[in-house]
Design an enzyme around this catalytic site. Structure first.
Site, mmCIF file in Angstrom:
data_model
loop_
_atom_site.group_PDB
_atom_site.id
_atom_site.type_symbol
_atom_site.label_atom_id
_atom_site.label_comp_id
_atom_site.label_asym_id
_atom_site.label_seq_id
_atom_site.Cartn_x
_atom_site.Cartn_y
_atom_site.Cartn_z
ATOM 1 C CE LYS A 25 -4.461 -1.265 0.308
ATOM 2 N NZ LYS A 25 -5.544 -0.714 -0.503
ATOM 3 C CB SER A 72 -0.535 -8.292 -0.799
ATOM 4 O OG SER A 72 -1.464 -8.883 0.092
#
Length: 505
Positions: free
Chosen positions: A51, A305
């Site tokens: 992110k 992720s």
């Protein structure tokens, strides 16, 4: 459309704060799956998640006037940390609205990175609404966690690195999907340069908003969103992200909680790192794809992720990982209530080990036992076990996929309800895990009908899981749904659940 994103991705400013993460071979998984398995290690970013890429790229594109107004975002964790770090680097004031249920480890890290934290509401939607209120009232600049072209371009740099790091053929890339920012960026870049490479989205089966949108041909809002994989717990796919995904994503695979837990263990075994549930989606989906396609000697890449997981969730993950790997079965079996029955039952299992055995005296004739059984023959092991026991005249129920059995019954004591207990109905709930929530829940519930059974166990997540029995006269059954809807928590009626009937009813 792809040309637009290619230029944005190539010009994305992410490396002031982000790093180029390694593409590591998962040797254990490669050997087991008989394919070359590579992991894109976004868990190694400074905020332990991809992110940071999208958040910083968006911040870098803002005008000085927009920066001077300060930025605001709503997030339950990863985007919040990425934005806070980006804002600190650029000298911009950042306000992050987070649900009150956000774990302290994420709240404290945002504050450590210099972000101002505002705790509001019990869920992401509540926080997002309040963030928009701050935009209107104070003129702050909103930075969306996924549905923004600059955010998508920032996430797309993951694909740029992958294609540079792996020059040979790539058969498929498996991407976790929440709001769709990561898969949109990856799909746009990969399909432009290597259209033969499949881009496959992976969603938790209880928050599969992209799959629902692709099936419907338009964006749809899910009625309920599961919260185990909180990093992808999104009710509706983004507008910009869906425009890209519907054109360039080959398919979406959904995975269960147990399969996610098994994938977390797979990643740990190969890397000695612990990813968060959302971070393991790529590996979980890859395993299902390999089993379905029976492919061999292919190069497959999964995006790891993120690694923002609470330590106290590891207990629950470990408990469910063996089920997800199909190395354990949970069964209910009826055995005679007499000496030697347990020994005979163990003998019937052959070389399998018992991982769990729960029993309470019921009557003089038969006992119903709750057992966990270790499996040794992979995916077909459970069917073989059930057949062998039934061939030996045992009455057996398979509870391996039964959520009440896995979340509640295995931890409960007390046995069946007395015959004097009448009109019992059973409900399973999810409620926000914050101070006072349990008492508030009990206060609202207990004032209407008598509570005949209650089980709650903390799983280290943002939401608590509760199993409740209530005595409700037949004439008042219609009122229950209306009353529970007013409480506002996700719930499911489980009065006819097999595990309840066998052990508690």
């Amino acid at each position: 459309m792809p040309d637009r994103y290619i230029k944005k991705i190539l010009e994305a400013r992410v490396y002031d704060v982000a790093i180029e993460t390694p593409l590591d071979e998962a040797k254990g998984l490669s050997e087991r799956l008989e394919n070359r398995i590579l992991l894109k290690r976004e868990d190694k970013q400074p905020v332990f998640s991809f992110k940071i890429r999208g958040a910083y790229n968006k911040m870098a594109q803002l005008s000085q006037a927009q920066r001077d107004c300060g930025v605001v975002a709503a997030s339950a964790g990863n985007h919040a940390q990425g934005l806070a770090m980006s804002a600190k680097y650029l000298g911009v004031k950042a306000t992050i609205v987070m649900p009150k249920t956000t774990p302290d480890v994420k709240v404290n890290n945002v504050r450590r990175l210099g972000g101002k934290v505002v705790l509001h509401g019990d869920a992401y939607d509540d926080a997002a609404a309040y963030a928009q209120k701050l935009v209107k009232e104070k003129g702050m600049t909103y930075v969306h966690p996924f549905d923004d072209p600059d955010v998508i371009a920032g996430q797309g740099t993951v694909a740029m690195e992958i294609l540079r790091q792996e020059s040979g053929p790539i058969d498929a890339i498996f991407v976790p999907v929440g709001g769709g920012g990561l898969i949109a960026g990856i799909a746009a870049y990969v399909k432009y340069l290597r259209p033969e490479t499949k881009v496959i989205g992976v969603e938790s089966e209880d928050s599969a908003c992209l799959k629902a949108a692709l099936d419907a041909g338009k964006r749809v809002t899910l009625d309920q969103v599961g919260i185990f994989a909180d990093g992808v717990a999104v009710a509706i796919i983004g507008e910009n992200t869906f425009e890209v995904a519907k054109k360039y994503v080959n398919e979406v695979i959904t995975v269960s909680t147990d399969e996610i837990c098994a994938a977390i263990k797979d990643i740990y075994d190969d890397t000695r790192s612990i990813c968060e549930p959302a971070g393991a989606l790529g590996v979980a989906g890859m395993k299902k794809y390999v089993a379905r396609e029976a492919c061999r000697e292919k190069t497959l890449i999964a995006i790891d992720s993120g690694a923002n997981v609470n330590f106290d969730r590891l207990r629950h993950i470990a408990e469910r990982s063996e089920l997800g790997e199909k190395r354990e079965a949970i069964i209910a079996a009826r055995i005679p209530e007499k000496a030697g029955s347990f020994k005979k039952f163990c003998s019937a299992l052959g070389k399998r080990n018992i991982t769990e055995f729960n029993y309470r005296y019921s009557d003089d004739n038969n006992a119903i036992v709750f057992a966990g059984i270790q499996l040794t023959s992979g995916g077909n092991g459970r069917d073989e076990l059930l057949k062998e026991l039934r061939d030996q005249a045992y009455e057996v129920e398979d509870l391996t996929e039964n959520e009440i059995a896995k979340l509640h019954v295995r931890y409960m004591v007390g046995g069946h309800s007395p015959k004097s207990l009448t009109n019992e109905v059973i409900y399973r709930f999810e409620f926000p895990e914050r101070p006072g929530a349990l008492m508030n829940f009990l206060s609202k519930l207990g004032g209407k009908w008598n509570i005949s059974m209650f089980h709650y166990r903390n799983h280290g997540a943002a939401y608590g899981r509760v199993l409740v029995g209530m005595q409700v006269p037949d004439s008042e059954r219609a009122q229950v749904g209306e009353f529970l809807s007013e409480i506002g928590y996700n719930y499911w009626e489980e009065t006819d659940n097999t595990a309840y009937k066998l052990f508690l009813g």
